[in-house]
Design a protein around this motif. Sequence first.
Motif: not given
Length: 239
Positions: A195, A197-198, A201, A206-207, A209-210
Amino acid sequence: MAFANPRLTHHLRVAHVFIYAGSCLLLLLVVSNLLLCQGAEDYAPYCKNQPGNCRIPLQSLFERATLVASNNYRLAREMFNEFNKQFGEGKNFTSKVINSCHTEFMTTPNNKEAAANTEDEALLRLVISLLHSWDEPLHQAVTELLHRNGASPDILARAKEIEDKTKVLLEGVEMIQKRVHPGEKKNEPYPVWSEKSSLTADDEDVRQTAFYRMFHCLHRDSSKISTYINLLKCRFTPC
């Protein structure tokens, strides 16, 4: 020539004895500290660079491992709560991370009772695999937090400490495995985290949440690791 006062002579002798005793005590403390420092150097962190067999008793290895594992679990809980308090308000993070940990598909005991009925070889392999599986995500989390403006210093400090202590814990558990099962060669394959890339991001949602997913999963896995090591300690050493 005047004769010395007997009482004064007695007091001087007593004083001399105390001064001498104090000097000896001070010398003893200095020597003891030097020996302790030498011992700490010899055994840091786990008989590192020492030829021959490790001299740390098995009970000491387990005590250190349980302490580090418990501390990592506490830090992971605090980090997760801090992140949730700082970024989770008004966001439904929980629904986005259910059953989404990268270690989700590892076969682990469902509860403490099931873990207590699991063979120690299997528990040791699970602990080692879980620790390995967090090497990359912790490194990436620390790297990203270092370069992101607005990152909480408390979260960064905890993430960095967990990263460092996880390496120490892995070294200790592998040493325990060699000590209690010297012929053990096989370890469980550990899942790869994918993950990055997340986590990096540009999209803030998105970031975040990661990060939430990572901290949630780390909290869960840290609890498992601490539980398994404590169970193993009670099997091989006095609880």
